[in-house]
Design a protein around this motif. Structure first.
Motif, PDB file in Angstrom:
ATOM      1  N   ASN A  13      31.332 -21.261 -13.272  1.00 50.01           N
ATOM      2  CA  ASN A  13      30.225 -22.205 -13.352  1.00 50.01           C
ATOM      3  C   ASN A  13      29.991 -22.531 -14.814  1.00 50.01           C
ATOM      4  O   ASN A  13      30.060 -21.644 -15.676  1.00 50.01           O
ATOM      5  CB  ASN A  13      28.944 -21.600 -12.752  1.00 50.01           C
ATOM      6  CG  ASN A  13      29.068 -21.320 -11.276  1.00 50.01           C
ATOM      7  OD1 ASN A  13      29.607 -22.124 -10.526  1.00 50.01           O
ATOM      8  ND2 ASN A  13      28.572 -20.168 -10.840  1.00 50.01           N
ATOM      9  N   LEU A  14      29.700 -23.779 -15.101  1.00 52.82           N
ATOM     10  CA  LEU A  14      29.487 -24.213 -16.483  1.00 52.82           C
ATOM     11  C   LEU A  14      28.020 -24.526 -16.723  1.00 52.82           C
ATOM     12  O   LEU A  14      27.377 -25.202 -15.917  1.00 52.82           O
ATOM     13  CB  LEU A  14      30.320 -25.461 -16.783  1.00 52.82           C
ATOM     14  CG  LEU A  14      31.829 -25.303 -16.843  1.00 52.82           C
ATOM     15  CD1 LEU A  14      32.485 -26.666 -17.068  1.00 52.82           C
ATOM     16  CD2 LEU A  14      32.241 -24.341 -17.953  1.00 52.82           C
ATOM     17  N   ALA A  15      27.492 -24.050 -17.848  1.00 51.24           N
ATOM     18  CA  ALA A  15      26.125 -24.345 -18.269  1.00 51.24           C
ATOM     19  C   ALA A  15      26.210 -25.063 -19.612  1.00 51.24           C
ATOM     20  O   ALA A  15      26.622 -24.466 -20.611  1.00 51.24           O
ATOM     21  CB  ALA A  15      25.311 -23.052 -18.402  1.00 51.24           C
ATOM     22  N   LEU A  16      25.857 -26.349 -19.614  1.00 52.46           N
ATOM     23  CA  LEU A  16      26.088 -27.206 -20.767  1.00 52.46           C
ATOM     24  C   LEU A  16      24.779 -27.553 -21.472  1.00 52.46           C
ATOM     25  O   LEU A  16      23.908 -28.214 -20.899  1.00 52.46           O
ATOM     26  CB  LEU A  16      26.795 -28.499 -20.341  1.00 52.46           C
ATOM     27  CG  LEU A  16      28.048 -28.327 -19.467  1.00 52.46           C
ATOM     28  CD1 LEU A  16      28.654 -29.695 -19.153  1.00 52.46           C
ATOM     29  CD2 LEU A  16      29.067 -27.416 -20.136  1.00 52.46           C
ATOM     30  N   THR A  26      31.030 -30.125 -26.753  1.00 52.03           N
ATOM     31  CA  THR A  26      31.209 -29.766 -25.347  1.00 52.03           C
ATOM     32  C   THR A  26      32.341 -30.569 -24.729  1.00 52.03           C
ATOM     33  O   THR A  26      33.106 -30.053 -23.907  1.00 52.03           O
ATOM     34  CB  THR A  26      29.897 -29.992 -24.580  1.00 52.03           C
ATOM     35  OG1 THR A  26      28.867 -29.218 -25.180  1.00 52.03           O
ATOM     36  CG2 THR A  26      30.039 -29.602 -23.121  1.00 52.03           C
ATOM     37  N   TRP A  27      32.445 -31.839 -25.104  1.00 54.43           N
ATOM     38  CA  TRP A  27      33.581 -32.660 -24.646  1.00 54.43           C
ATOM     39  C   TRP A  27      34.893 -31.960 -24.976  1.00 54.43           C
ATOM     40  O   TRP A  27      35.786 -31.855 -24.123  1.00 54.43           O
ATOM     41  CB  TRP A  27      33.488 -34.037 -25.304  1.00 54.43           C
ATOM     42  CG  TRP A  27      34.728 -34.884 -25.212  1.00 54.43           C
ATOM     43  CD1 TRP A  27      35.656 -34.893 -24.216  1.00 54.43           C
ATOM     44  CD2 TRP A  27      35.174 -35.854 -26.177  1.00 54.43           C
ATOM     45  NE1 TRP A  27      36.657 -35.815 -24.500  1.00 54.43           N
ATOM     46  CE2 TRP A  27      36.376 -36.414 -25.682  1.00 54.43           C
ATOM     47  CE3 TRP A  27      34.654 -36.309 -27.388  1.00 54.43           C
ATOM     48  CZ2 TRP A  27      37.078 -37.388 -26.390  1.00 54.43           C
ATOM     49  CZ3 TRP A  27      35.351 -37.286 -28.078  1.00 54.43           C
ATOM     50  CH2 TRP A  27      36.552 -37.826 -27.586  1.00 54.43           C
ATOM     51  N   VAL A 224      28.208 -23.242 -22.670  1.00 53.88           N
ATOM     52  CA  VAL A 224      28.726 -23.943 -23.845  1.00 53.88           C
ATOM     53  C   VAL A 224      27.538 -24.144 -24.778  1.00 53.88           C
ATOM     54  O   VAL A 224      26.680 -24.986 -24.540  1.00 53.88           O
ATOM     55  CB  VAL A 224      29.389 -25.281 -23.476  1.00 53.88           C
ATOM     56  CG1 VAL A 224      29.962 -25.946 -24.723  1.00 53.88           C
ATOM     57  CG2 VAL A 224      30.495 -25.056 -22.445  1.00 53.88           C
ATOM     58  N   GLN A 225      27.504 -23.337 -25.815  1.00 48.13           N
ATOM     59  CA  GLN A 225      26.330 -23.261 -26.686  1.00 48.13           C
ATOM     60  C   GLN A 225      26.476 -24.183 -27.892  1.00 48.13           C
ATOM     61  O   GLN A 225      27.417 -24.074 -28.673  1.00 48.13           O
ATOM     62  CB  GLN A 225      26.105 -21.827 -27.155  1.00 48.13           C
ATOM     63  CG  GLN A 225      24.845 -21.642 -27.961  1.00 48.13           C
ATOM     64  CD  GLN A 225      24.679 -20.212 -28.441  1.00 48.13           C
ATOM     65  OE1 GLN A 225      25.255 -19.292 -27.873  1.00 48.13           O
ATOM     66  NE2 GLN A 225      23.910 -20.033 -29.498  1.00 48.13           N
ATOM     67  N   HIS A 284      29.417 -15.560 -20.013  1.00 47.87           N
ATOM     68  CA  HIS A 284      30.371 -15.847 -21.084  1.00 47.87           C
ATOM     69  C   HIS A 284      29.782 -16.963 -21.948  1.00 47.87           C
ATOM     70  O   HIS A 284      29.031 -17.815 -21.451  1.00 47.87           O
ATOM     71  CB  HIS A 284      31.716 -16.297 -20.516  1.00 47.87           C
ATOM     72  CG  HIS A 284      32.200 -15.461 -19.359  1.00 47.87           C
ATOM     73  ND1 HIS A 284      32.894 -14.288 -19.527  1.00 47.87           N
ATOM     74  CD2 HIS A 284      32.068 -15.632 -18.012  1.00 47.87           C
ATOM     75  CE1 HIS A 284      33.187 -13.779 -18.336  1.00 47.87           C
ATOM     76  NE2 HIS A 284      32.693 -14.585 -17.400  1.00 47.87           N
ATOM     77  N   ILE A 285      30.115 -16.971 -23.207  1.00 49.07           N
ATOM     78  CA  ILE A 285      29.644 -18.019 -24.118  1.00 49.07           C
ATOM     79  C   ILE A 285      30.812 -18.512 -24.959  1.00 49.07           C
ATOM     80  O   ILE A 285      31.579 -17.711 -25.511  1.00 49.07           O
ATOM     81  CB  ILE A 285      28.526 -17.509 -25.059  1.00 49.07           C
ATOM     82  CG1 ILE A 285      27.267 -17.150 -24.269  1.00 49.07           C
ATOM     83  CG2 ILE A 285      28.180 -18.567 -26.110  1.00 49.07           C
ATOM     84  CD1 ILE A 285      26.141 -16.571 -25.120  1.00 49.07           C
ATOM     85  N   VAL A 286      30.943 -19.819 -25.052  1.00 47.41           N
ATOM     86  CA  VAL A 286      31.878 -20.404 -26.012  1.00 47.41           C
ATOM     87  C   VAL A 286      31.051 -21.179 -27.021  1.00 47.41           C
ATOM     88  O   VAL A 286      30.177 -21.968 -26.661  1.00 47.41           O
ATOM     89  CB  VAL A 286      32.940 -21.308 -25.326  1.00 47.41           C
ATOM     90  CG1 VAL A 286      32.288 -22.448 -24.561  1.00 47.41           C
ATOM     91  CG2 VAL A 286      33.937 -21.848 -26.344  1.00 47.41           C
ATOM     92  N   GLU A 287      31.273 -20.905 -28.282  1.00 45.99           N
ATOM     93  CA  GLU A 287      30.488 -21.533 -29.347  1.00 45.99           C
ATOM     94  C   GLU A 287      31.302 -21.567 -30.624  1.00 45.99           C
ATOM     95  O   GLU A 287      32.367 -20.963 -30.721  1.00 45.99           O
ATOM     96  CB  GLU A 287      29.164 -20.785 -29.552  1.00 45.99           C
ATOM     97  CG  GLU A 287      29.282 -19.270 -29.671  1.00 45.99           C
ATOM     98  CD  GLU A 287      29.566 -18.784 -31.068  1.00 45.99           C
ATOM     99  OE1 GLU A 287      29.439 -19.584 -32.037  1.00 45.99           O
ATOM    100  OE2 GLU A 287      29.923 -17.609 -31.231  1.00 45.99           O
TER     101      GLU A 287
END
Length: 351
Positions: A13-16, A26-27, A224-225, A284-287
């Motif tokens: 699941n994605l949280a934008l 984010t793109w 996606v932070q 999870h976090i991607v930043e």
């Protein structure tokens, strides 16, 4: 059309988060995940720019699977840059020469910023002009978005009258709902949906996570932070103080939800909650805060194609690193130490 295929070996699941032009980061993240092709997106929760990315992805998936989503994202952000070509809010020549993406030295930005503090959008923009609305309607077929049952899209906005968050029905999404999610009150008039006025969803959730609890079987949430949670040093200028206040405000609800996730996990681990009744989520976090945080708040309204592509590349690199380090952990465990985050010693995550 079912865009899911055998290449999708895991789900997420994605949280934008929202963040204006920084949504191009984010793109880039989405583009790399879609290109990789191993992750199926069960659901997306998005706020503001995150909501726009979410509906664009859903539309593209229904058009032509992962490649369709990548193409539609590119088309959307290209249209954003085209609409901004003749805007008075442009970088100053010196900033262009120095390679500075900030608009702090832009006469147009300074003037618009000053006006927004002296008068409301009801006085400055009585005709409700918003080029983003036209771009969204031009790029996205909302009938396709509403029919995208394989990837649920949750868009949130803040009810102006009650101060509560509203998550719109994925099966009834419209462009007005997405624009409500992106409505900054000092820039635009409140957007009405069914006669109810809404402001930016970031005030009450940037983005909200609770729709994932019972709408999907997937236990993994990738945030996606864009907005930094931590920023060293005390801001000294009025602009920096306001920027930091906005960052804290727009991260507040997300942090509360993450604290709840950690609390439930601890109760399950202690045997106080039945794991069959309560879902233990993997976070999870991607930043790329080392690259995004120094850009400054004014760069969030810089829609130059060169800048959007710069953010896109940063996003792709961040996602590539995250996939390399964390793919095997998806479905197994969190890659963010929430307990450490709330003990004030920072989040220890792998990417």
């Amino acid at each position: 059309m079912n865009p899911r295929n055998k290449a999708h070996v895991k789900s997420i699941n994605l949280a934008l988060q929202g963040g204006g032009a920084h949504g191009a980061f984010t793109w880039g993240v989405l583009d790399r995940i879609l290109e990789d092709g191993r992750l199926w997106i069960d659901a997306i929760s998005g706020t503001s720019a995150g909501a726009m990315n979410a509906v664009v992805v859903a539309d593209g998936l229904m058009r032509n699977g992962c490649e369709g989503a990548r193409e539609t994202l590119h088309e959307f952000w290209w249209e954003v840059s085209r609409a901004a070509r003749f805007s008075p809010v442009q970088r100053a020549p010196l900033d262009m020469f120095m390679g500075n993406w900030s608009l702090d030295g832009s006469p147009g930005y300074i003037f618009v910023d000053f006006l927004s503090r002296m008068a409301s959008p009801y006085e400055l923009n009585p005709w409700k002009i918003n080029p983003l609305a036209e771009i969204l309607e031009k790029t996205v077929d909302f009938e396709r978005v509403r029919s995208c049952e394989q990837t649920k899209v949750f868009v949130s906005a803040t009810n102006v009258e009650t101060g509560r968050v509203r998550v719109f029905d994925p099966n009834a999404l419209t462009s007005d709902m997405v624009m409500a999610s992106a409505c900054l009150p000092y820039m635009f008039q409140a957007v009405e949906v069914d006669g109810v006025p809404y402001w930016d969803g970031g005030f009450m959730g940037n983005p909200v996570l609770f729709p994932f609890y019972d709408s999907t079987e997937c236990r993994d949430i990738l945030i996606v932070q864009i907005n930094p949670i931590e920023r060293k040093g005390v801001p000294r200028t009025a602009r920096d103080i306001l920027n930091r206040i906005n960052e804290i405000t727009f991260n507040g609800s997300l942090l509360k939800e993450l604290r709840s996730v950690d609390f439930v996990r601890r109760l399950i681990e202690q045997g106080k909650l039945d794991p069959e009744q309560y879902k233990q989520l993997n976070i999870h976090i991607v930043e790329a805060q080392d690259k995004l945080a120094p850009l400054g708040a004014s760069s969030k309204v810089n829609s130059e194609w060169a800048f959007l592509r710069h953010l896109f590349e940063i996003g792709r690199q961040a996602a590539d690193l995250w996939l390399e380090r964390n793919f095997e952990d998806i479905g197994q465990r969190s890659t963010v130490d929430l307990r450490a985050m709330f003990q004030g010693i920072g989040a220890e995550h792998h990417g």
